[in-house]
Design an enzyme around this catalytic site. Structure first.
Site, PDB file in Angstrom:
ATOM      1  N   ARG A   1       0.850  -1.188   0.000  1.00  0.00           N
ATOM      2  CA  ARG A   1       0.000   0.000   0.000  1.00  0.00           C
ATOM      3  C   ARG A   1       0.887   1.239   0.000  1.00  0.00           C
ATOM      4  NH1 ARG A   1      -1.845  -3.687   3.857  1.00  0.00           N
ATOM      5  NH2 ARG A   1      -3.932  -4.549   3.461  1.00  0.00           N
TER       6      ARG A   1
ATOM      7  N   TYR B   1      -8.763 -11.103  -6.961  1.00  0.00           N
ATOM      8  CA  TYR B   1      -7.814 -11.073  -8.065  1.00  0.00           C
ATOM      9  C   TYR B   1      -7.937 -12.298  -8.963  1.00  0.00           C
ATOM     10  CZ  TYR B   1      -5.953  -7.228  -5.424  1.00  0.00           C
ATOM     11  OH  TYR B   1      -5.827  -6.041  -4.740  1.00  0.00           O
TER      12      TYR B   1
ATOM     13  N   HIS C   1      -2.623   2.271  -5.825  1.00  0.00           N
ATOM     14  CA  HIS C   1      -3.405   1.054  -5.565  1.00  0.00           C
ATOM     15  C   HIS C   1      -3.579   0.248  -6.848  1.00  0.00           C
ATOM     16  CE1 HIS C   1      -5.440  -0.949  -2.313  1.00  0.00           C
ATOM     17  NE2 HIS C   1      -6.476  -1.222  -3.089  1.00  0.00           N
TER      18      HIS C   1
ATOM     19  N   HIS D   1      -3.249  -9.130   3.307  1.00  0.00           N
ATOM     20  CA  HIS D   1      -4.695  -9.220   3.500  1.00  0.00           C
ATOM     21  C   HIS D   1      -5.001 -10.052   4.743  1.00  0.00           C
ATOM     22  CE1 HIS D   1      -5.571  -8.486  -1.039  1.00  0.00           C
ATOM     23  NE2 HIS D   1      -5.538  -7.363  -0.363  1.00  0.00           N
TER      24      HIS D   1
ATOM     25  N   ARG E   1      -0.675  -1.895  -7.120  1.00  0.00           N
ATOM     26  CA  ARG E   1      -0.864  -3.027  -6.195  1.00  0.00           C
ATOM     27  C   ARG E   1      -1.754  -4.087  -6.837  1.00  0.00           C
ATOM     28  NH1 ARG E   1      -1.115  -4.442  -0.616  1.00  0.00           N
ATOM     29  NH2 ARG E   1      -3.164  -5.051   0.178  1.00  0.00           N
TER      30      ARG E   1
ATOM     31  N   LYS F   1      -1.526  -2.829   8.162  1.00  0.00           N
ATOM     32  CA  LYS F   1      -2.697  -2.419   8.930  1.00  0.00           C
ATOM     33  C   LYS F   1      -2.718  -3.114  10.287  1.00  0.00           C
ATOM     34  CE  LYS F   1      -5.886  -1.259   5.157  1.00  0.00           C
ATOM     35  NZ  LYS F   1      -7.194  -1.565   4.552  1.00  0.00           N
TER      36      LYS F   1
END
Length: 310
Positions: free
Chosen positions: A157, A287, A252, A278, A255, A181
């Site tokens: 990110r 994806y 993004h 993730h 990414r 995150k």
């Protein structure tokens, strides 16, 4: 009526403030999620005040459904409705556990199905053309190439990229340490082109921009401070615009491109999930749909009877 509304607002504001402290201290949510949830709940308590609810205990399922129906009538997107439902569920669960609600009405709320649009991605040839033809003159040119190479090579990110320190890159092992995150740390492989671009930046670019206040930041802005995500986004858009016939993407989008090309190259979902950071494999599975759609496009264009395929 005004006095009653003030009492309602204050009572619910206290509950929301307590919930905000809970999110910060115990759930370690991101600042973006915290702002979004508290903004959603502020709208909810305003709606509750308008209909005369005086205590958090008045947040029953009928009120919550009526509020969500109003959001839908106002044209809120499915993504917004899904987030607001999640915010309300988390809030009522907190109130129930704290004894302010005898039952948890959030459990009775349905979840709006979020629309998952296929993200735009570069083809392999477009990615190569972007990175192989970039003007790298001067310190900023070296920095910009290193930024785009790292975004595409690692799939990080933009906030993660801007948080890199010099010591996070291990050139010997060909990896970079990423703080993602929720404070989760992961190690991501870095390909040789990206590693080489970063080394060129460290050798001949960064020293020209560094100041006493630069600290350990890997990527710097023009004034020597740590590169800001907003600046990184401008870099990506500007550099892509210099290449003809390449779709304009954000960081993004790079990414997305990295994830798609990994899967097209034979990487398994679990590995891609780990690389991207993730929390849920379901997010990574998006994806697979991107790759399948790309294959369908190729089939339609190349197969003699492809136009009839689905």
């Amino acid at each position: 009526m005004l006095a009653q509304r003030d009492a309602v607002t204050n009572a619910l504001e206290d509950a929301v403030s307590d919930f905000g402290r809970h999110l910060r201290a115990e759930r370690d949510v991101s600042p973006h999620t915290l702002r979004a949830y508290l903004g959603d709940l502020k709208d909810l308590i305003g709606y509750a005040a308008d209909i005369g609810v005086t205590e958090p205990a008045g947040l029953d399922v009928s009120l919550l459904r009526a509020w969500l129906a109003r959001q839908h009538a106002l044209g809120r997107s499915r993504a917004t409705l899904a987030r607001r439902t999640a915010a309300v569920r988390a809030f009522t669960r907190h109130l129930h556990r704290g004894g302010q609600l005898s039952d948890d009405p959030g459990l009775l709320l349905g979840t709006p199905k979020r629309q998952r649009d296929l993200p735009d991605v570069l083809t392999r040839d477009e990615a190569a053309r972007l990175l192989d033809t970039m003007d790298t003159q001067g310190p900023l040119g070296l920095r910009d190439l290193a930024v785009l190479e790292m975004l595409y090579a690692t799939g990080v990110r933009v906030s993660e990229l801007c948080g890199f320190d010099i010591d996070d890159l291990d050139t010997g092992r060909g990896t970079v340490r990423v703080l993602g995150k929720g404070g989760r740390e992961r190690t991501v492989p870095v390909g040789e082109p990206a590693a080489r671009a970063v080394q060129d930046w460290l050798r001949a670019g960064r020293p020209a921009l560094a100041t006493d206040g630069s600290g350990p930041a890997l990527f710097l802005g023009a004034r020597g401070g740590r590169l800001h995500p907003t600046t990184a986004r401008r870099i990506v858009h500007a550099r892509i615009s210099e290449v003809g016939e390449v779709p304009d993407l954000s960081p993004h989008g790079l990414r997305h491109s990295a994830a798609t090309h990994l899967l097209e190259g034979g990487a398994d979902l679990r590995s891609v999930q780990e690389i991207l950071g993730h929390a849920s494999l379901q997010t990574t599975q998006l994806y697979t749909h991107v790759s399948a759609e790309r294959l369908k496009q190729v089939h339609r264009q190349a197969h003699p009877r492809g136009a009839q395929s689905d």
